[in-house]
Design a protein around this motif. Structure first.
Motif, PDB file in Angstrom:
ATOM      1  N   LEU A  27     -23.708 -35.835   7.888  1.00  0.00           N
ATOM      2  CA  LEU A  27     -24.573 -37.013   7.998  1.00  0.00           C
ATOM      3  C   LEU A  27     -25.030 -37.411   6.603  1.00  0.00           C
ATOM      4  O   LEU A  27     -25.820 -36.709   5.961  1.00  0.00           O
ATOM      5  CB  LEU A  27     -25.760 -36.678   8.899  1.00  0.00           C
ATOM      6  CG  LEU A  27     -26.707 -37.807   9.271  1.00  0.00           C
ATOM      7  CD1 LEU A  27     -25.956 -38.962   9.914  1.00  0.00           C
ATOM      8  CD2 LEU A  27     -27.795 -37.289  10.203  1.00  0.00           C
ATOM      9  N   LEU A  28     -24.517 -38.530   6.125  1.00  0.00           N
ATOM     10  CA  LEU A  28     -24.751 -38.937   4.746  1.00  0.00           C
ATOM     11  C   LEU A  28     -26.019 -39.773   4.630  1.00  0.00           C
ATOM     12  O   LEU A  28     -26.376 -40.520   5.545  1.00  0.00           O
ATOM     13  CB  LEU A  28     -23.533 -39.705   4.226  1.00  0.00           C
ATOM     14  CG  LEU A  28     -22.233 -38.875   4.295  1.00  0.00           C
ATOM     15  CD1 LEU A  28     -21.041 -39.712   3.877  1.00  0.00           C
ATOM     16  CD2 LEU A  28     -22.343 -37.632   3.431  1.00  0.00           C
ATOM     17  N   PRO A  29     -26.737 -39.647   3.504  1.00  0.00           N
ATOM     18  CA  PRO A  29     -28.087 -40.211   3.393  1.00  0.00           C
ATOM     19  C   PRO A  29     -28.111 -41.734   3.364  1.00  0.00           C
ATOM     20  O   PRO A  29     -27.293 -42.371   2.705  1.00  0.00           O
ATOM     21  CB  PRO A  29     -28.613 -39.622   2.082  1.00  0.00           C
ATOM     22  CG  PRO A  29     -27.392 -39.265   1.311  1.00  0.00           C
ATOM     23  CD  PRO A  29     -26.357 -38.884   2.311  1.00  0.00           C
ATOM     24  N   GLU A  30     -29.096 -42.269   4.053  1.00  0.00           N
ATOM     25  CA  GLU A  30     -29.236 -43.716   4.181  1.00  0.00           C
ATOM     26  C   GLU A  30     -29.492 -44.390   2.841  1.00  0.00           C
ATOM     27  O   GLU A  30     -29.127 -45.547   2.625  1.00  0.00           O
ATOM     28  CB  GLU A  30     -30.365 -44.022   5.157  1.00  0.00           C
ATOM     29  CG  GLU A  30     -30.455 -45.452   5.595  1.00  0.00           C
ATOM     30  CD  GLU A  30     -31.468 -45.644   6.721  1.00  0.00           C
ATOM     31  OE1 GLU A  30     -31.753 -46.802   7.042  1.00  0.00           O
ATOM     32  OE2 GLU A  30     -31.958 -44.639   7.269  1.00  0.00           O
ATOM     33  N   ALA A  34     -30.874 -38.693  -0.359  1.00  0.00           N
ATOM     34  CA  ALA A  34     -31.367 -37.628   0.512  1.00  0.00           C
ATOM     35  C   ALA A  34     -31.987 -38.113   1.813  1.00  0.00           C
ATOM     36  O   ALA A  34     -32.088 -37.346   2.767  1.00  0.00           O
ATOM     37  CB  ALA A  34     -32.392 -36.769  -0.238  1.00  0.00           C
ATOM     38  N   ALA A  35     -32.412 -39.372   1.877  1.00  0.00           N
ATOM     39  CA  ALA A  35     -33.226 -39.819   3.006  1.00  0.00           C
ATOM     40  C   ALA A  35     -32.390 -40.377   4.152  1.00  0.00           C
ATOM     41  O   ALA A  35     -31.394 -41.059   3.943  1.00  0.00           O
ATOM     42  CB  ALA A  35     -34.215 -40.899   2.540  1.00  0.00           C
ATOM     43  N   GLN A  60     -26.485 -32.279   6.416  1.00  0.00           N
ATOM     44  CA  GLN A  60     -27.000 -33.428   5.662  1.00  0.00           C
ATOM     45  C   GLN A  60     -26.959 -33.095   4.168  1.00  0.00           C
ATOM     46  O   GLN A  60     -27.870 -32.454   3.640  1.00  0.00           O
ATOM     47  CB  GLN A  60     -28.420 -33.750   6.106  1.00  0.00           C
ATOM     48  CG  GLN A  60     -28.513 -34.139   7.582  1.00  0.00           C
ATOM     49  CD  GLN A  60     -29.931 -34.450   8.014  1.00  0.00           C
ATOM     50  OE1 GLN A  60     -30.471 -35.512   7.683  1.00  0.00           O
ATOM     51  NE2 GLN A  60     -30.543 -33.542   8.755  1.00  0.00           N
ATOM     52  N   PRO A  61     -25.889 -33.519   3.469  1.00  0.00           N
ATOM     53  CA  PRO A  61     -25.802 -33.247   2.030  1.00  0.00           C
ATOM     54  C   PRO A  61     -26.871 -34.010   1.258  1.00  0.00           C
ATOM     55  O   PRO A  61     -27.320 -35.082   1.664  1.00  0.00           O
ATOM     56  CB  PRO A  61     -24.404 -33.751   1.656  1.00  0.00           C
ATOM     57  CG  PRO A  61     -23.669 -33.883   2.956  1.00  0.00           C
ATOM     58  CD  PRO A  61     -24.711 -34.205   3.979  1.00  0.00           C
ATOM     59  N   VAL A  62     -27.247 -33.448   0.114  1.00  0.00           N
ATOM     60  CA  VAL A  62     -28.206 -34.073  -0.791  1.00  0.00           C
ATOM     61  C   VAL A  62     -27.489 -34.382  -2.100  1.00  0.00           C
ATOM     62  O   VAL A  62     -26.806 -33.517  -2.663  1.00  0.00           O
ATOM     63  CB  VAL A  62     -29.414 -33.152  -1.045  1.00  0.00           C
ATOM     64  CG1 VAL A  62     -30.353 -33.767  -2.075  1.00  0.00           C
ATOM     65  CG2 VAL A  62     -30.156 -32.874   0.260  1.00  0.00           C
ATOM     66  N   PHE A  63     -27.640 -35.606  -2.586  1.00  0.00           N
ATOM     67  CA  PHE A  63     -26.952 -36.048  -3.796  1.00  0.00           C
ATOM     68  C   PHE A  63     -27.975 -36.418  -4.868  1.00  0.00           C
ATOM     69  O   PHE A  63     -28.978 -37.069  -4.581  1.00  0.00           O
ATOM     70  CB  PHE A  63     -26.080 -37.272  -3.506  1.00  0.00           C
ATOM     71  CG  PHE A  63     -25.021 -37.035  -2.466  1.00  0.00           C
ATOM     72  CD1 PHE A  63     -23.744 -36.629  -2.833  1.00  0.00           C
ATOM     73  CD2 PHE A  63     -25.298 -37.215  -1.117  1.00  0.00           C
ATOM     74  CE1 PHE A  63     -22.767 -36.408  -1.868  1.00  0.00           C
ATOM     75  CE2 PHE A  63     -24.334 -36.995  -0.145  1.00  0.00           C
ATOM     76  CZ  PHE A  63     -23.057 -36.590  -0.527  1.00  0.00           C
ATOM     77  N   GLY A  64     -27.716 -36.012  -6.100  1.00  0.00           N
ATOM     78  CA  GLY A  64     -28.540 -36.414  -7.221  1.00  0.00           C
ATOM     79  C   GLY A  64     -27.955 -37.618  -7.929  1.00  0.00           C
ATOM     80  O   GLY A  64     -26.752 -37.899  -7.819  1.00  0.00           O
ATOM     81  N   GLU A  65     -28.787 -38.324  -8.671  1.00  0.00           N
ATOM     82  CA  GLU A  65     -28.340 -39.555  -9.324  1.00  0.00           C
ATOM     83  C   GLU A  65     -27.207 -39.311 -10.321  1.00  0.00           C
ATOM     84  O   GLU A  65     -26.383 -40.202 -10.561  1.00  0.00           O
ATOM     85  CB  GLU A  65     -29.514 -40.234 -10.031  1.00  0.00           C
ATOM     86  CG  GLU A  65     -30.562 -40.790  -9.069  1.00  0.00           C
ATOM     87  CD  GLU A  65     -31.645 -41.554  -9.791  1.00  0.00           C
ATOM     88  OE1 GLU A  65     -31.432 -41.924 -10.964  1.00  0.00           O
ATOM     89  OE2 GLU A  65     -32.712 -41.789  -9.191  1.00  0.00           O
TER      90      GLU A  65
END
Length: 204
Positions: A27-30, A34-35, A60-65
């Motif tokens: 589930l990729l962040p909106e 991350a959100a 739910q992966p979390v991605f940094g800028e």
């Protein structure tokens, strides 16, 4: 909730007792980072609890800028397969997202045919100026056109689903959900399944 590397993992209710392996929804962040304001994870868990529901692991992966999104996702997939009882292979992995997350599902999934067998976008932000990964990951429309020329067989092996409200700005933008949904449905049938649902009103 269990924490994997750069991701939050939600296990299905029967995981601890069943001993079975499970398909995985990524589930990729909106907001691309991350959100997930639309609470898709909660809705998916509710659907799993229905009589016709299929239990799956939700990641739910979390991605940094400063991250390479493709590298992060590949690492999360490998980490998930190593730590949890997953059914491995592209047919049992889904990329799904709302807004910019829907865009990410296609922008990343189309480049990972050996890993991803299904992509789902709800109100995908495919071409908006507020999509922070658009310049990095590129146009999904362009990817689809190139694939249709260079590897049309691939489009007969992947499942795609798009959903958009009629009055939503993301649906009607050039290169948005309406155009992409029509393009996918226009491909040959083969073994593929391409679906596009249009709903009245706006996103809720």
């Amino acid at each position: 909730l269990c924490c994997a590397q750069e991701a939050v993992v939600t296990l299905p209710p029967s995981y601890e007792t069943s001993g079975q392996n499970y398909p995985v929804i990524y589930l990729l962040p909106e907001d691309c980072f991350a959100a997930n304001h639309s609470n898709l994870a909660g809705r998916l868990l509710e659907a799993m609890g229905s009589q016709q529901g299929l239990e799956m692991i939700i990641v739910q992966p979390v991605f940094g800028e400063q991250d390479d999104p493709a590298a992060v996702l590949a690492g999360v997939i490998a980490d998930t397969d190593a730590k949890y009882r997953t059914v491995q292979g592209p047919a049992y992995r889904v990329l799904m997202g709302t807004g910019a997350g829907g865009y990410m599902a296609y922008a990343l999934g189309l480049n990972m045919p050996e890993e991803i067998g299904a992509m789902v976008s709800i109100r995908g932000n495919f071409a908006g100026e507020d999509n922070p990964w658009l310049n990095t990951l590129g146009s999904v429309s362009d990817k689809v056109e190139l694939l249709n020329i260079s590897n049309p067989d691939y489009l007969n092996t992947v499942y795609t689903y798009m959903d958009a409200p009629v009055d939503d700005a993301y649906a009607n933008q050039p290169g948005g959900t309406n155009e992409l949904g029509a393009a996918f449905i226009g491909f040959g049938t083969g073994s593929a399944s391409h679906e596009y649902t249009v709903r009245p009103g706006t996103f809720d």
